[in-house]
Motif scaffolding. Structure first.
Motif, PDB file in Angstrom:
ATOM      1  N   UNK A 173      33.829  20.111  12.917  1.00 20.90           N
ATOM      2  CA  UNK A 173      33.854  18.767  12.323  1.00 20.90           C
ATOM      3  C   UNK A 173      34.563  17.783  13.249  1.00 20.90           C
ATOM      4  N   UNK A 174      35.660  18.218  13.858  1.00 19.45           N
ATOM      5  CA  UNK A 174      36.393  17.342  14.785  1.00 19.45           C
ATOM      6  C   UNK A 174      35.530  16.975  15.986  1.00 19.45           C
ATOM      7  N   UNK A 175      34.823  17.955  16.540  1.00 20.25           N
ATOM      8  CA  UNK A 175      33.961  17.694  17.695  1.00 20.25           C
ATOM      9  C   UNK A 175      32.825  16.743  17.335  1.00 20.25           C
ATOM     10  N   UNK A 176      32.232  16.941  16.172  1.00 20.77           N
ATOM     11  CA  UNK A 176      31.150  16.044  15.744  1.00 20.77           C
ATOM     12  C   UNK A 176      31.660  14.625  15.541  1.00 20.77           C
ATOM     13  N   UNK A 177      32.862  14.495  14.975  1.00 21.77           N
ATOM     14  CA  UNK A 177      33.444  13.162  14.771  1.00 21.77           C
ATOM     15  C   UNK A 177      33.643  12.460  16.114  1.00 21.77           C
ATOM     16  N   UNK A 178      34.102  13.211  17.112  1.00 22.71           N
ATOM     17  CA  UNK A 178      34.296  12.635  18.448  1.00 22.71           C
ATOM     18  C   UNK A 178      32.980  12.196  19.061  1.00 22.71           C
ATOM     19  N   UNK A 179      31.883  12.844  18.655  1.00 24.35           N
ATOM     20  CA  UNK A 179      30.559  12.474  19.153  1.00 24.35           C
ATOM     21  C   UNK A 179      29.911  11.404  18.287  1.00 24.35           C
ATOM     22  N   UNK A 180      30.705  10.774  17.429  1.00 23.27           N
ATOM     23  CA  UNK A 180      30.256   9.679  16.554  1.00 23.27           C
ATOM     24  C   UNK A 180      29.242  10.114  15.509  1.00 23.27           C
ATOM     25  N   UNK A 181      29.262  11.382  15.141  1.00 29.43           N
ATOM     26  CA  UNK A 181      28.429  11.846  14.023  1.00 29.43           C
ATOM     27  C   UNK A 181      29.115  11.404  12.734  1.00 29.43           C
ATOM     28  N   UNK A 182      28.409  10.804  11.780  1.00 31.16           N
ATOM     29  CA  UNK A 182      29.038  10.322  10.538  1.00 31.16           C
ATOM     30  C   UNK A 182      29.406  11.471   9.599  1.00 31.16           C
ATOM     31  N   UNK A 183      30.423  12.228   9.959  1.00 22.68           N
ATOM     32  CA  UNK A 183      30.789  13.432   9.186  1.00 22.68           C
ATOM     33  C   UNK A 183      31.262  13.088   7.778  1.00 22.68           C
ATOM     34  N   UNK A 184      31.641  11.838   7.532  1.00 26.14           N
ATOM     35  CA  UNK A 184      32.059  11.455   6.183  1.00 26.14           C
ATOM     36  C   UNK A 184      30.913  11.614   5.183  1.00 26.14           C
ATOM     37  N   UNK A 185      29.667  11.653   5.677  1.00 20.06           N
ATOM     38  CA  UNK A 185      28.506  11.823   4.790  1.00 20.06           C
ATOM     39  C   UNK A 185      28.339  13.273   4.347  1.00 20.06           C
ATOM     40  N   UNK A 186      29.016  14.198   5.001  1.00 17.12           N
ATOM     41  CA  UNK A 186      28.853  15.619   4.685  1.00 17.12           C
ATOM     42  C   UNK A 186      29.661  15.982   3.445  1.00 17.12           C
ATOM     43  N   UNK A 187      29.018  16.654   2.508  1.00 11.46           N
ATOM     44  CA  UNK A 187      29.669  17.075   1.263  1.00 11.46           C
ATOM     45  C   UNK A 187      30.031  18.554   1.331  1.00 11.46           C
ATOM     46  N   UNK A 188      30.792  19.003   0.353  1.00 17.50           N
ATOM     47  CA  UNK A 188      31.120  20.429   0.273  1.00 17.50           C
ATOM     48  C   UNK A 188      29.855  21.263   0.160  1.00 17.50           C
ATOM     49  N   UNK A 189      28.862  20.758  -0.565  1.00 15.18           N
ATOM     50  CA  UNK A 189      27.595  21.499  -0.713  1.00 15.18           C
ATOM     51  C   UNK A 189      26.882  21.649   0.632  1.00 15.18           C
ATOM     52  N   UNK A 190      26.952  20.624   1.482  1.00 14.52           N
ATOM     53  CA  UNK A 190      26.349  20.730   2.820  1.00 14.52           C
ATOM     54  C   UNK A 190      26.995  21.869   3.611  1.00 14.52           C
ATOM     55  N   UNK A 191      28.324  21.881   3.621  1.00 21.57           N
ATOM     56  CA  UNK A 191      29.027  22.928   4.372  1.00 21.57           C
ATOM     57  C   UNK A 191      28.741  24.308   3.775  1.00 21.57           C
ATOM     58  N   UNK A 192      28.820  24.383   2.460  1.00 19.11           N
ATOM     59  CA  UNK A 192      28.641  25.675   1.796  1.00 19.11           C
ATOM     60  C   UNK A 192      27.245  26.244   2.083  1.00 19.11           C
ATOM     61  N   UNK A 193      26.225  25.423   1.960  1.00 15.52           N
ATOM     62  CA  UNK A 193      24.849  25.884   2.177  1.00 15.52           C
ATOM     63  C   UNK A 193      24.616  26.259   3.638  1.00 15.52           C
ATOM     64  N   UNK A 194      25.197  25.490   4.555  1.00 14.78           N
ATOM     65  CA  UNK A 194      25.044  25.794   5.984  1.00 14.78           C
ATOM     66  C   UNK A 194      25.657  27.143   6.321  1.00 14.78           C
ATOM     67  N   UNK A 195      26.858  27.381   5.845  1.00 16.84           N
ATOM     68  CA  UNK A 195      27.531  28.647   6.129  1.00 16.84           C
ATOM     69  C   UNK A 195      26.813  29.825   5.471  1.00 16.84           C
ATOM     70  N   UNK A 196      26.229  29.604   4.306  1.00 16.29           N
ATOM     71  CA  UNK A 196      25.505  30.687   3.636  1.00 16.29           C
ATOM     72  C   UNK A 196      24.225  31.041   4.396  1.00 16.29           C
ATOM     73  N   UNK A 197      23.582  30.050   5.030  1.00 11.40           N
ATOM     74  CA  UNK A 197      22.407  30.342   5.853  1.00 11.40           C
ATOM     75  C   UNK A 197      22.783  31.283   6.990  1.00 11.40           C
TER      76      UNK A 197
END
Length: 622
Positions: A500-524
């Motif tokens: 998340x820190x690296x993406x923020x430094x690359x100007x990715x709008x990480x504030x748009x990411x929800x807990x469900x986004x993270x949870x589903x990504x990790x489950x994949x």
């Protein structure tokens, strides 16, 4: 920065920590605790506030001085603003969730909880509350924390409503936003047990850690504020308000000690000189032809110039008492409280367009000799009179003592005069809210963040640094939930913190990411449907289009987990492309080709799998 023998000076300090609680609704209504942007407001309302007498018929001195500044207060309201926030409806009962969090904090601080909690009104007429008072209640007292320099007692903990958020100054007064008003807030006050700047910072850090251990406090700029009470043996108790950063606390204490030491030295020097303060006088006629833009501007608007002689003050008004702040700055702060832009004084003149001739004429007009100083104010007649009187009064105090007062913390760890210290007259009972009988048995003592760090290392095998990042971060609950669902602990921790820190430094709008986004990504990843190397790309896609679910986004980005045949085909293609290099260098070509292979697979394969296949392919051709 000057270091003093703080024990010899008799330094005594205490802290007041103000921390917003992360509850669903506000303390006395059902409105959400979400902070809004001023542009989202749908309407506004206006108030004029005046001080009222306490139950004993007294008016608080701080409130009285605040009322002398005539201002209009405008409040921005939103589609979530209710009548309680507008002070058009009585407050509801105390929010149960907020009280439970307060009880958890009391347990962490080893405090005694009150048998019954009564709501009080605290007068505030600076516009920060539409009602003219803040509702506050004593929940617990008599606790303690440990520091490397000894224990620090906890005097009390209050549960109260947060103030309205100051948006901007207006021509008529101040504009506030009602989104923050009423958010539950705990105020934790230590006993005056702190004896050094370093201990003040350590105590604040310790309390901050305990608060975050609940997992139910808000995070980010403005959600926690520290006030510091500082005094030295021959000085005075000073309340330093609004310290935003823990990093500033020790420097703020050091600078306040220096200010008091310097003011005491100035007092002694003034007394040796037999100094005194004269009567203010109108000296407008001396500046009728002035080239000073400030003074000429005031006179053009019908203003006047008021002056006060400071007998025996020459050279001391300009003496530095904090970095870039002088005794003259103190006089100016008091003048500003009455609406003036500030003061000029002879320790800094001629300057600002004021000439030598005007300075000489000024001295003569007020009977000031070379060893004297003169301060002047240029403004409309009423403001100029109030301002010069305030500056003269502060100069009188300099002859005698360091005055007790409330000061505002500046960004550079210095401070400026805000108002007199508040007294007991500002508190009186709230009659609209019934008392609360707290029940500690209904809450559990939270796990300390320090304990959580140790557990993450022993239970999940995280290294110390990563364990601390997760435990002290805002997503530790999500981390534990992901691990319970079978996600590798190190992957979950690295994703939620490092990635998340690296993406923020690359100007990715990480504030748009929800807990469900993270949870589903990790489950994949856990289900073998996404290589861990594809996590950054998938999160980037979800941040760009938060409406997609993780599986859809992975498929759209071609991030499905590649099988062994696909991996081998991609690796073989890369090796064939660099056949000559492989023949010459053998395994020496591995590092260069590994990155290209991963790029070829675009995050669809685990790096360990790619590495194994690449080694095999190189060995075949070497």
């Amino acid at each position: 920065m000057t270091e003093y023998d703080y024990e010899e000076l008799g330094l005594v300090a205490g802290l007041e920590i103000h921390q917003q609680l992360d509850t669903a609704t506000k303390l006395f209504c059902q409105c959400p605790t979400r902070v809004r942007e001023p542009e989202e407001s749908t309407r506004s309302l206006t108030r004029y506030l005046h001080p009222t007498k306490s139950e004993l018929g007294e008016i608080d001195e701080a409130a009285l001085e605040e009322s002398m500044v005539d201002r209009e207060f405008e409040y921005l309201a939103y589609d979530t603003t209710c009548l309680v926030e507008e002070d058009d409806e009585p407050p509801h009962r105390v929010d149960r969730e907020a009280m439970d969090v307060a009880l958890e904090i009391a347990q962490l601080l080893d405090m005694n909880v009150a048998d019954q909690v009564h709501v009080m009104r605290k007068i505030v007429i600076d516009g920060s509350n539409t009602s003219g008072f803040q509702r506050s209640m004593l929940v617990a007292n008599d606790g303690e924390i440990s520091t490397s320099e000894g224990p620090v007692g906890i005097e009390d903990m209050l549960l109260e409503e947060e103030s309205a958020q100051r948006v901007e100054e207006t021509d008529a007064g101040v504009r506030f936003s009602l989104d923050r008003l009423g958010i539950p807030l705990v105020e934790i006050g230590t006993k005056p047990d702190i004896r050094s700047p370093a201990q003040a910072r350590e105590a604040a850090e310790q309390i901050g850690m305990l608060l975050r251990s609940t997992g139910q406090v808000k995070r980010g700029l403005g959600t926690i504020r520290q006030d510091v009470n500082v005094s030295i043996a021959d000085g005075a108790r000073i309340e330093l308000k609004g310290v935003q950063s823990l990093d500033d606390i020790d420097d703020l204490v050091r600078n306040e000690v220096r200010r008091q030491v310097e003011l005491l030295d100035i007092r002694d020097e003034l007394n040796e000189r037999g100094a005194g303060v004269g009567e203010p006088r109108d000296v407008t006629d001396l500046f009728e032809e002035t080239d000073s833009g400030v003074i000429a501007g005031a006179l053009d608007d019908g203003g006047v110039v008021q002056a006060v002689p400071l007998y025996g003050f020459d050279g001391l008004v300009g003496r530095e008492i904090q970095p870039d702040r002088r005794l003259g700055t103190e006089l100016s702060d008091h003048a500003k409280r009455h609406g003036a832009g500030g003061i000029f004084h002879t320790d800094e003149l001629p300057a600002y367009g004021v000439t030598d001739e005007e300075v000489d004429a000024l001295r003569e007009a007020v009977d000031a000799d070379p060893e004297d100083a003169v301060a002047i104010v240029a403004d409309d007649p009423e403001t100029a009179q109030l301002a010069i009187d305030a500056a003269a009064e502060r100069a009188e105090t300099a002859l005698d003592r360091v005055p007790e007062e409330t000061r505002d913390a500046n960004d550079d760890a210095t401070s400026r005069y805000l108002r007199p210290l508040p007294g007991a007259a500002r508190m009186y009972p709230e009659t609209d809210v019934p008392p609360v009988t707290p029940d500690e048995s209904e809450v559990e003592t939270p796990e300390l963040l320090t304990e959580k760090v140790d557990r993450y290392q022993s239970q999940f095998g995280l290294d110390a640094g990563l364990a601390e990042q997760v435990a002290y971060g805002q997503r530790w609950r999500l981390f534990e939930d992901a691990v319970d669902r079978g996600v590798d602990a190190t992957l979950a921790a690295q994703t939620l913190e490092s990635t998340v820190t690296e993406l923020r430094r690359d100007d990715v709008p990480v504030a748009h990411l929800t807990d469900d986004h993270f949870r589903a990504t990790l489950e994949l990843v856990a289900d073998g449907e996404l290589a861990k190397e594809g996590v950054p790309e998938l999160l980037t896609a979800l941040a760009a289009d938060p409406g997609m679910d993780a599986a859809e986004a992975a498929e759209a980005a071609g991030l499905g987990s590649a099988g062994e045949d696909e991996v081998r085909e991609a690796v073989s293609t890369v090796v064939e492309r660099h056949a000559e290099q492989v023949a010459e260098e053998g395994m020496g070509a591995f590092s260069a080709l590994m990155g290209e292979c991963m790029g070829e697979l675009r995050g669809k394969a685990d790096g360990d799998v790619v590495s194994d296949v690449l080694r095999e392919e190189i060995q075949k051709r070497a």
